[in-house]
Design an enzyme around this catalytic site. Sequence first.
Site, PDB file in Angstrom:
ATOM      1  N   GLU A 289      51.894  35.218  38.706  1.00  0.00           N
ATOM      2  CA  GLU A 289      53.264  35.128  38.150  1.00  0.00           C
ATOM      3  C   GLU A 289      54.026  36.440  38.320  1.00  0.00           C
ATOM      4  O   GLU A 289      55.251  36.444  38.297  1.00  0.00           O
ATOM      5  CB  GLU A 289      53.210  34.753  36.656  1.00  0.00           C
ATOM      6  CG  GLU A 289      52.890  33.296  36.419  1.00  0.00           C
ATOM      7  CD  GLU A 289      53.127  32.844  34.980  1.00  0.00           C
ATOM      8  OE1 GLU A 289      53.311  33.690  34.091  1.00  0.00           O
ATOM      9  OE2 GLU A 289      53.102  31.625  34.755  1.00  0.00           O
ATOM     10  N   HIS A 310      27.866  30.267  48.888  1.00  0.00           N
ATOM     11  CA  HIS A 310      27.320  29.066  49.524  1.00  0.00           C
ATOM     12  C   HIS A 310      28.406  28.020  49.744  1.00  0.00           C
ATOM     13  O   HIS A 310      28.118  26.870  50.036  1.00  0.00           O
ATOM     14  CB  HIS A 310      26.176  28.512  48.666  1.00  0.00           C
ATOM     15  CG  HIS A 310      25.048  29.490  48.527  1.00  0.00           C
ATOM     16  ND1 HIS A 310      23.870  29.392  49.250  1.00  0.00           N
ATOM     17  CD2 HIS A 310      24.946  30.627  47.809  1.00  0.00           C
ATOM     18  CE1 HIS A 310      23.090  30.413  48.946  1.00  0.00           C
ATOM     19  NE2 HIS A 310      23.717  31.186  48.070  1.00  0.00           N
ATOM     20  N   LYS A 424      59.064  21.903  35.961  1.00  0.00           N
ATOM     21  CA  LYS A 424      59.352  21.425  34.594  1.00  0.00           C
ATOM     22  C   LYS A 424      60.646  20.630  34.582  1.00  0.00           C
ATOM     23  O   LYS A 424      60.728  19.560  33.963  1.00  0.00           O
ATOM     24  CB  LYS A 424      59.511  22.608  33.632  1.00  0.00           C
ATOM     25  CG  LYS A 424      58.219  23.340  33.330  1.00  0.00           C
ATOM     26  CD  LYS A 424      58.485  24.393  32.259  1.00  0.00           C
ATOM     27  CE  LYS A 424      57.368  25.378  32.177  1.00  0.00           C
ATOM     28  NZ  LYS A 424      57.671  26.529  31.333  1.00  0.00           N
TER      29      LYS A 424
HETATM   30  O1  PA5 Z   1      53.251  33.905  31.257  1.00  0.00           O
HETATM   31  C1  PA5 Z   1      54.012  33.056  30.816  1.00  0.00           C
HETATM   32  O2  PA5 Z   1      55.100  33.354  30.355  1.00  0.00           O
HETATM   33  C2  PA5 Z   1      53.625  31.592  30.792  1.00  0.00           C
HETATM   34  O3  PA5 Z   1      52.385  31.358  31.357  1.00  0.00           O
HETATM   35  C3  PA5 Z   1      53.593  31.104  29.357  1.00  0.00           C
HETATM   36  O4  PA5 Z   1      52.682  31.866  28.636  1.00  0.00           O
HETATM   37  C4  PA5 Z   1      53.213  29.631  29.272  1.00  0.00           C
HETATM   38  O5  PA5 Z   1      54.128  28.868  30.008  1.00  0.00           O
HETATM   39  C5  PA5 Z   1      53.230  29.170  27.832  1.00  0.00           C
HETATM   40  O6  PA5 Z   1      54.473  29.405  27.251  1.00  0.00           O
HETATM   41  P1  PA5 Z   1      54.690  29.295  25.709  1.00  0.00           P
HETATM   42  O7  PA5 Z   1      53.865  30.356  25.049  1.00  0.00           O
HETATM   43  O8  PA5 Z   1      56.148  29.500  25.490  1.00  0.00           O
HETATM   44  O9  PA5 Z   1      54.228  27.924  25.276  1.00  0.00           O
END
Ligand code: PA5
Length: 450
Positions: A289, A310, A424
Amino acid sequence: MKHLTFQYKHVASFLTEEEILLMQEEIDTCHSLLVEKAGKGNQFLGWIDLPSKIEENLLQSIENDARSLRQKAEIIVVVGIGGSYLGARAVIEALTSPFSAFENSLGNPAILWAGNSLSQDYHADLLSLLDKKDYALIIISKSGTTTEPAIAFRLLKNHIEKKYGLEEASSRIIAITDGTKGALKSLSEKHGYRTYVIPDDIGGRYSVLTPVGLLPIAAAGFNIRQLISGAHEMQKICTGTSTILDNPAACYAAIRNSLYRMGSQIELLVNYEPQLHYFTEWWKQLFGESDGKENEGLFPAGADFTSDLHSLGQYIQEGQRILFETVIHIQKPKRALSIPFNEANIDGLNYLAGKTLDEINDMAALATTLAHIDGEVPNLDIILPAIDEYSLGELIYFFEFACGLSGYLQGTNPFNQPGVEVYKNNMFALLRKPGFENETEAIRDRIGGE
Ligand code: PA5
């Protein structure tokens, strides 16, 4: 106390020390941007000095709540996804025996996970198990509106309220969310759940040392003070100097970015201890990310050796020359185990008699590194003294700092994740979420009869 070390001797045939040190000026600039909180995404740099700033009363409160959950429940279900789940799971699985479910757990509740997928069977099976067990819930969502954990929580809240009644159920739920807004915040206020706040200036993937990670880790029975202590030590080292040769995270960031510029496309995080599998999953999110945007970034992948030697081993040795490996080595296992002598020696293994399994694992790692270097795969080495809370704290901060530096070296913002919204929005359109009427119409046109 022994500390994490980072070694680059197995990269020498691809990148000399002089070439690594050519990155010093860039590292200096990026290091200042990070520690002075002056770079891109600087509203999300609360993690930088978090280990040194965690307050005693927060730790005590987490420990008290963890103790009370442990007394009440034989299972604690942690509901969350992405950054609201992977850090806790990485640490808990690293520290837990893989066979704990089959042992007399001496008062340690089992930690189970929900809301990290939309699998109907997974959640139905979980609810069936919870029919028969005493349990509690930790629900974690910064936004409070993420679909997967929100759905899982609706299912579990319904179940726990039916099982225990509203009042007792509410005392078995702890919510970790935004301090002021979101559906989870409103639900918590309505039902009087105990809550912890996720700081505004810390994004999901950097949140493991906030209550997001600390409460589940403490509830699993592990020492969060040691975890923070390790992270604090690494904070001092990483923020204290930008000199590549004195700062392991700067050295790692300099090398991985140099390899990227030289054409590497994939970084494979390798471990030789199966309980680190989820640590790799946390690392994949952290770097995936942070790095992967604006058509840039190394693809973060993981492998559990020797198992994956393996399967993936053939590709690593002889496939496209687009990857390098970062290998986590553990110096001291928790347990002792050596190979017994056998008179008949039908399996031909007496040459190993008396050696520990760990010595053999180390030789497998060295043999693999040498083979992969011959196959033109650069190797970087991270040496951890042990798999314990302190070392994991060091490792977490080491990777977080290196990740921030890497993003700045690449010229992108390592602290946002705009790309995760695209699927999303499509999903909301397909499911006809109120407010997405135009998108629903457009996507229905696009897919025609599907
Ligand atoms: O790193 C991030 O921002 C995402 O992976 C969020 O942690 C994930 O989408 C979960 O979001 P939230 O804590 O708002 O439910």
